[in-house]
Motif scaffolding. Structure first.
Motif, PDB file in Angstrom:
ATOM      1  N   ARG A   1       0.797  -1.225   0.000  1.00 53.78           N
ATOM      2  CA  ARG A   1       0.000   0.000   0.000  1.00 53.78           C
ATOM      3  C   ARG A   1       0.838   1.288   0.000  1.00 53.78           C
ATOM      4  O   ARG A   1       0.379   2.330   0.407  1.00 53.78           O
ATOM      5  N   SER A   2       2.088   1.208  -0.474  1.00 53.39           N
ATOM      6  CA  SER A   2       3.001   2.342  -0.309  1.00 53.39           C
ATOM      7  C   SER A   2       3.165   3.200  -1.563  1.00 53.39           C
ATOM      8  O   SER A   2       4.041   4.063  -1.611  1.00 53.39           O
ATOM      9  N   MET A   3       2.334   2.980  -2.583  1.00 49.98           N
ATOM     10  CA  MET A   3       2.493   3.713  -3.845  1.00 49.98           C
ATOM     11  C   MET A   3       1.459   4.828  -3.985  1.00 49.98           C
ATOM     12  O   MET A   3       0.269   4.608  -3.755  1.00 49.98           O
ATOM     13  N   ASP A   4       1.911   6.010  -4.409  1.00 49.07           N
ATOM     14  CA  ASP A   4       0.977   7.053  -4.835  1.00 49.07           C
ATOM     15  C   ASP A   4       0.274   6.596  -6.113  1.00 49.07           C
ATOM     16  O   ASP A   4       0.872   5.896  -6.938  1.00 49.07           O
ATOM     17  N   THR A   5      -0.980   7.035  -6.269  1.00 42.27           N
ATOM     18  CA  THR A   5      -1.641   6.855  -7.561  1.00 42.27           C
ATOM     19  C   THR A   5      -0.811   7.552  -8.633  1.00 42.27           C
ATOM     20  O   THR A   5      -0.274   8.635  -8.412  1.00 42.27           O
ATOM     21  N   CYS A   6      -0.722   6.926  -9.798  1.00 46.25           N
ATOM     22  CA  CYS A   6      -0.027   7.594 -10.903  1.00 46.25           C
ATOM     23  C   CYS A   6      -0.894   7.527 -12.150  1.00 46.25           C
ATOM     24  O   CYS A   6      -1.947   6.889 -12.161  1.00 46.25           O
ATOM     25  N   GLY A   7      -0.452   8.181 -13.210  1.00 47.41           N
ATOM     26  CA  GLY A   7      -1.227   8.237 -14.444  1.00 47.41           C
ATOM     27  C   GLY A   7      -1.351   6.882 -15.114  1.00 47.41           C
ATOM     28  O   GLY A   7      -0.675   5.920 -14.762  1.00 47.41           O
ATOM     29  N   TRP A   8      -2.195   6.834 -16.124  1.00 46.06           N
ATOM     30  CA  TRP A   8      -2.492   5.566 -16.789  1.00 46.06           C
ATOM     31  C   TRP A   8      -1.252   4.987 -17.462  1.00 46.06           C
ATOM     32  O   TRP A   8      -1.132   3.775 -17.597  1.00 46.06           O
ATOM     33  N   GLU A   9      -0.315   5.852 -17.868  1.00 49.86           N
ATOM     34  CA  GLU A   9       0.867   5.354 -18.572  1.00 49.86           C
ATOM     35  C   GLU A   9       1.805   4.591 -17.642  1.00 49.86           C
ATOM     36  O   GLU A   9       2.644   3.820 -18.089  1.00 49.86           O
ATOM     37  N   CYS A  10       1.665   4.794 -16.300  1.00 47.51           N
ATOM     38  CA  CYS A  10       2.578   4.084 -15.394  1.00 47.51           C
ATOM     39  C   CYS A  10       1.823   3.197 -14.405  1.00 47.51           C
ATOM     40  O   CYS A  10       2.419   2.642 -13.492  1.00 47.51           O
ATOM     41  N   LEU A  11       0.535   3.045 -14.618  1.00 47.64           N
ATOM     42  CA  LEU A  11      -0.306   2.304 -13.673  1.00 47.64           C
ATOM     43  C   LEU A  11       0.166   0.859 -13.460  1.00 47.64           C
ATOM     44  O   LEU A  11       0.097   0.331 -12.366  1.00 47.64           O
ATOM     45  N   CYS A  12       0.655   0.237 -14.516  1.00 47.43           N
ATOM     46  CA  CYS A  12       1.057  -1.175 -14.430  1.00 47.43           C
ATOM     47  C   CYS A  12       2.492  -1.347 -13.935  1.00 47.43           C
ATOM     48  O   CYS A  12       2.923  -2.466 -13.648  1.00 47.43           O
TER      49      CYS A  12
ATOM     50  N   PHE B   1       6.501  -3.629 -18.746  1.00 42.62           N
ATOM     51  CA  PHE B   1       5.823  -2.704 -17.839  1.00 42.62           C
ATOM     52  C   PHE B   1       6.794  -1.980 -16.898  1.00 42.62           C
ATOM     53  O   PHE B   1       6.384  -1.095 -16.148  1.00 42.62           O
ATOM     54  N   LEU B   2       8.074  -2.352 -16.958  1.00 42.99           N
ATOM     55  CA  LEU B   2       9.085  -1.679 -16.129  1.00 42.99           C
ATOM     56  C   LEU B   2       9.717  -0.482 -16.839  1.00 42.99           C
ATOM     57  O   LEU B   2      10.521   0.241 -16.243  1.00 42.99           O
ATOM     58  N   ASN B   3       9.384  -0.275 -18.109  1.00 34.68           N
ATOM     59  CA  ASN B   3      10.047   0.781 -18.890  1.00 34.68           C
ATOM     60  C   ASN B   3       9.884   2.161 -18.254  1.00 34.68           C
ATOM     61  O   ASN B   3      10.820   2.965 -18.236  1.00 34.68           O
ATOM     62  N   HIS B   4       8.705   2.436 -17.727  1.00 32.06           N
ATOM     63  CA  HIS B   4       8.457   3.741 -17.098  1.00 32.06           C
ATOM     64  C   HIS B   4       9.410   3.952 -15.915  1.00 32.06           C
ATOM     65  O   HIS B   4       9.979   5.037 -15.747  1.00 32.06           O
ATOM     66  N   LEU B   5       9.598   2.906 -15.108  1.00 32.15           N
ATOM     67  CA  LEU B   5      10.464   3.030 -13.924  1.00 32.15           C
ATOM     68  C   LEU B   5      11.925   3.168 -14.331  1.00 32.15           C
ATOM     69  O   LEU B   5      12.691   3.884 -13.675  1.00 32.15           O
TER      70      LEU B   5
END
Length: 431
Positions: A305-316, A397-401
């Protein structure tokens, strides 16, 4: 009836799955604003929205005559205290499925919000509204929580009305597997806060925090990161923790009664006069477990439960990051974090909301640890090697990170840069 510690332990044991049956569940919350006045939508607008969503096959969830949510097969849309909405996804097999589910939901949500002239904000904290400007709704438990929660946490109402998070639910294959996964999940909370920071703007100003949401949760009743969570925490120890944890409320038919002078142990001993000394059932235990607001928690699965909500492009990205570590590469990660000092982890946890990647942990900054964990997560997803129709595995799905780490720039930094240039509210809305 839940009348002994053994019954609570049985509850946790019933969550044990075979390796082939381990699932992934994603939950994510969104803020909704009226386009015409940039104010959070009220319950009347929620009812319009829920009515429109029913055209996509969603069914109404009603409490005392009021619609408070929707469900559709294994998915649920729930209503949060300040009319944030949360999708609780189905239990799925891999990130490809989970991400496809979120994209389907986004399509439906966009049709409805466009029709009703509503804007979506994907951030960890409301960037626009003051607390007293936010409308509430008739969901029963929130009236009691609004009264009770501020007594033990000064930012509890901000948590309820002005935060949004992304949550991941993962299974365990044995008690030993739970112990490892839970220790890893708690040890990497500071890194998770820094990597997924996305709540830098508050009341249209720079908050001087990267994740103000995390700061709020650290000052919320029933929240935090207990030192106990860094031990080899088995089901019995967690059951002790649960039994001695104060009740937030007790559900008596359709009514909610304050439980703040009681622990769950009092409930098990039949000592709660207000409900005729009745004993707790399984649903009472489930309700109690869901009102323990720590950074991670145990139900019949582990909630991260430690993640801020983020945009749809990084949701996954967040779910993929944790899935690679906890399902794909647990032993290597566990060996790494086992060398960390719990007091240094807690210190990093307290500093990460403001300092982000510059926070120190075990002689390195959190950017170093985020990069290290991302590599280990990728290794885990490669090992899982679950392929989509295009022949790509879950590492996509890790590309954003990877971009966040390469540029040393989080979603929170982007928001500060974009909004600070012209303070245009439209910069805060999902495009």
């Amino acid at each position: 009836m839940i009348t002994s510690k053994e019954k609570i332990i049985e509850h946790f044991k019933s969550g044990i799955k075979e390796i082939k049956d381990l699932k992934i569940g994603i939950e994510h919350e969104k803020f909704l604003f009226n386009n015409k006045d940039n104010k959070r939508i009220d319950y009347t607008k929620i009812k319009e929205m829920f009515s429109a969503l029913q055209e996509f096959g969603w069914k109404a969830v009603v409490e005392k005559g009021n619609i408070i949510g929707l469900n559709n097969a294994g998915k649920n849309i729930s209503l949060e205290p300040g009319n944030q909405i949360e999708l609780s996804g189905d239990k799925l097999n891999h990130i490809h499925e989970a991400c496809a589910e979120s994209q389907d939901y986004l399509f439906e949500l966009r049709q409805v919000t466009k029709k009703l002239d509503i804007n979506i904000v994907s951030a960890g904290f409301d960037p626009i509204s003051k607390l007293d400007e936010i409308p509430n709704n008739p969901k029963q438990r929130y009236k009691l929580m609004t009264k009770e929660m501020p007594l033990d946490g000064e930012l509890s109402l901000d948590m309820m009305y002005r935060t949004c998070g992304t949550q991941l639910n993962l299974d365990y294959e044995s008690e030993k597997d739970f112990i490892k996964k839970f220790k890893v999940a708690n040890s990497i909370v500071p890194i998770s806060i820094a990597l997924f920071a996305n709540s830098s703007i508050i009341e249209k100003q720079n908050s001087n925090y990267l994740s103000y949401r995390s700061k709020v949760w650290q000052n919320t009743s029933r929240g935090g990161l207990p030192k106990l969570f860094f031990e080899e925490l088995d089901f019995e120890k967690y059951a002790d923790f649960v039994m001695n944890f104060p009740l937030l409320f007790i559900q008596d038919k359709e009514n909610y009664i304050s439980g703040n002078q009681y622990t769950f142990k009092h409930f098990m001993e039949g000592k709660i006069i207000e409900i005729g000394n009745r004993l707790p059932k399984e649903n009472d235990l489930s309700s109690h477990l869901s009102t323990i607001f720590t950074e991670n928690r145990l139900k019949k699965y582990i909630e991260i439960r430690s993640m801020d909500t983020c945009g749809w492009e990084c949701l996954c990205a967040g779910p993929a990051f944790f899935t690679g570590m906890l399902y794909g590469n647990l032993d290597e990660i566990y060996e790494l974090i086992s060398k960390w000092d719990k007091n240094k982890i807690i210190n990093a946890y307290l500093e990460a909301p403001q300092k982000g990647f510059n926070t120190q942990l075990m002689g390195k900054d959190l950017l170093y640890w985020a990069s290290k964990l991302l590599d280990l997560s990728r290794k885990g997803l490669e090992k899982r090697d679950i392929i989509n129709k295009s022949g790509k595995n879950e590492t996509i799905f890790l590309n954003h990170l990877q971009e966040v780490i390469d540029n040393k720039t989080t979603n929170a930094d982007h928001m500060i840069n974009k909004f600070s240039k012209n303070e245009d509210l439209s910069e805060l809305y999902d495009k």
